[in-house]
Design a protein around this motif. Sequence first.
Motif, PDB file in Angstrom:
ATOM      1  N   ALA A  12       0.861  -1.186   0.000  1.00  0.00           N
ATOM      2  CA  ALA A  12       0.000   0.000   0.000  1.00  0.00           C
ATOM      3  C   ALA A  12       0.893   1.230   0.000  1.00  0.00           C
ATOM      4  CB  ALA A  12      -0.896  -0.008   1.236  1.00  0.00           C
ATOM      5  N   GLU A  13       0.320   2.369  -0.351  1.00  0.00           N
ATOM      6  CA  GLU A  13       1.061   3.625  -0.313  1.00  0.00           C
ATOM      7  C   GLU A  13       0.371   4.527   0.709  1.00  0.00           C
ATOM      8  OE1 GLU A  13       1.530   5.314  -4.209  1.00  0.00           O
ATOM      9  OE2 GLU A  13       3.225   6.561  -3.593  1.00  0.00           O
TER      10      GLU A  13
ATOM     11  N   GLY B 133       5.027  -2.725   2.349  1.00  0.00           N
ATOM     12  CA  GLY B 133       4.629  -4.017   1.778  1.00  0.00           C
ATOM     13  C   GLY B 133       5.200  -5.198   2.534  1.00  0.00           C
ATOM     14  N   THR B 134       4.640  -6.356   2.251  1.00  0.00           N
ATOM     15  CA  THR B 134       5.086  -7.604   2.890  1.00  0.00           C
ATOM     16  C   THR B 134       5.856  -8.452   1.882  1.00  0.00           C
ATOM     17  OG1 THR B 134       3.124  -7.608   4.303  1.00  0.00           O
ATOM     18  CG2 THR B 134       4.288  -9.699   4.063  1.00  0.00           C
TER      19      THR B 134
ATOM     20  N   LEU C 207      -6.803  -8.510   2.977  1.00  0.00           N
ATOM     21  CA  LEU C 207      -7.619  -9.016   1.859  1.00  0.00           C
ATOM     22  C   LEU C 207      -6.761  -9.302   0.630  1.00  0.00           C
ATOM     23  CD1 LEU C 207     -10.876  -6.865   2.171  1.00  0.00           C
ATOM     24  CD2 LEU C 207     -10.368  -9.125   3.109  1.00  0.00           C
ATOM     25  N   GLN C 208      -5.728  -8.487   0.422  1.00  0.00           N
ATOM     26  CA  GLN C 208      -4.789  -8.773  -0.677  1.00  0.00           C
ATOM     27  C   GLN C 208      -4.088 -10.111  -0.440  1.00  0.00           C
ATOM     28  OE1 GLN C 208      -1.858  -5.770  -2.049  1.00  0.00           O
ATOM     29  NE2 GLN C 208      -3.061  -4.242  -0.958  1.00  0.00           N
TER      30      GLN C 208
ATOM     31  N   ARG D  15      -3.904 -14.103  -2.477  1.00  0.00           N
ATOM     32  CA  ARG D  15      -2.695 -14.777  -2.906  1.00  0.00           C
ATOM     33  C   ARG D  15      -2.350 -15.971  -2.040  1.00  0.00           C
ATOM     34  NH1 ARG D  15       1.342 -11.691  -5.338  1.00  0.00           N
ATOM     35  NH2 ARG D  15       0.490  -9.918  -6.467  1.00  0.00           N
ATOM     36  N   PHE D  16      -2.869 -15.962  -0.831  1.00  0.00           N
ATOM     37  CA  PHE D  16      -2.482 -16.990   0.142  1.00  0.00           C
ATOM     38  C   PHE D  16      -3.712 -17.379   0.955  1.00  0.00           C
ATOM     39  CE2 PHE D  16       0.132 -19.049   3.306  1.00  0.00           C
ATOM     40  CZ  PHE D  16       1.276 -19.372   2.610  1.00  0.00           C
ATOM     41  N   PRO D  17      -4.705 -17.990   0.276  1.00  0.00           N
ATOM     42  CA  PRO D  17      -5.976 -18.274   0.954  1.00  0.00           C
ATOM     43  C   PRO D  17      -5.843 -19.259   2.112  1.00  0.00           C
ATOM     44  CG  PRO D  17      -5.907 -19.305  -1.215  1.00  0.00           C
ATOM     45  CD  PRO D  17      -4.711 -18.420  -1.133  1.00  0.00           C
TER      46      PRO D  17
END
Lengths: 208, 208
Positions: free
Chosen positions: A75-76, A83-84, A109-110, A114-116
């Motif tokens: 995010a910005e 970021g992770t 949520l992002q 990617r990693f449910p």
Amino acid sequence: MEINHGLLIVLSGPSGAGKGTICQELLRQMPNLRYSVSSTTRCPRPGEVDGVHYHFRPRQEFEAMLASDELLEWAEFCDNYYGTPRFAVEQAIQAGLDVILEIEIQGALQIKKRFPQGVFTFIVPPSLDVLSERIHKRGTETEEVIQKRLAKAVQELEYVSEYDYVVVNDEVPVAVDKLKSILVAERCRVKRKPFVFKGEFINETTFT
Amino acid sequence: MEINHGLLIVLSGPSGAGKGTICQELLRQMPNLRYSVSSTTRCPRPGEVDGVHYHFRPRQEFEAMLASDELLEWAEFCDNYYGTPRFAVEQAIQAGLDVILEIEIQGALQIKKRFPQGVFTFIVPPSLDVLSERIHKRGTETEEVIQKRLAKAVQELEYVSEYDYVVVNDEVPVAVDKLKSILVAERCRVKRKPFVFKGEFINETTFT
């Protein structure tokens, strides 16, 4: 996902719910748990150590990570990126370590996309009254800011349904124990045991 | 489902996996847990007490229960009916008690259709070798019967994917602790907290 992979635990919740305290306590109690250090383009504040509090990275380097999809979420804020890093998380998990992330809802949520298989947990105060009390007690914010925070907490609850678990942080040790139970239970989930799905219950197979 | 309702825990697993021992230990440790007593049309064996080991019922009465949909699951073995009375389970759960059921797979699948919010857990031995060892040690069965049992255990594993959790019973206390963690975790599941879904995070709402 392999049998002996670690878990990714994602903690969100309103400011004042006590995520940070719970997270620190879990890290203290669980030797197999690692904290995911975020990357950012902002400058270190006094006392902040590169690689401990954040990975401090030049803007160009961060944008290169973005371009090559090296971040699980980003995010910005205020002209800085946060970021992770994907690699560190995946490496730890593949080595059988659990990883914990303390992150706001949009980032969570992002990650869920990617990693449910992450364990998405929302920390809430026992009530809005208690949250209000806690923020007032700190005495660090104006009444206006406090009211904004409380309104934001109510808004954020709309997203609880995106999470797997909700843990009420009434007393920290109780909340920490609940999170530890959640991790034990998640390790027993059938969906995390693909070898059982395949019915590979042969002499050589062990279930631990 | 209401907030303070208890949980229905359904335990299945191959004969020799140790379901009974785990179940008894859970009942000893959890004062809030009740064992669901089955109804049957068979005659009491010496020492069996009506209402404790089974509810012994005449055939006509059992068939009336079937006709009025009073059983969560039922089956017929050797010309006798066996079944789980729905009312007792629902009453306990609505009173905030947890209920445990030790049941074979077909019965568990029937319950899953009627009561999908149950916690379906499969108990397995650490390996087929250990299962074989355990059954041999008892010394109560012929080699032929043992081999049939082991073959059945392999078959039964096909159904693990219908369950929520799989718990390896290597050491009983460890398996019992895992089940207790599963219950703590299930109480934290967002899907069991409909009030949060509705965003009813108002001053009066508590999350405990």
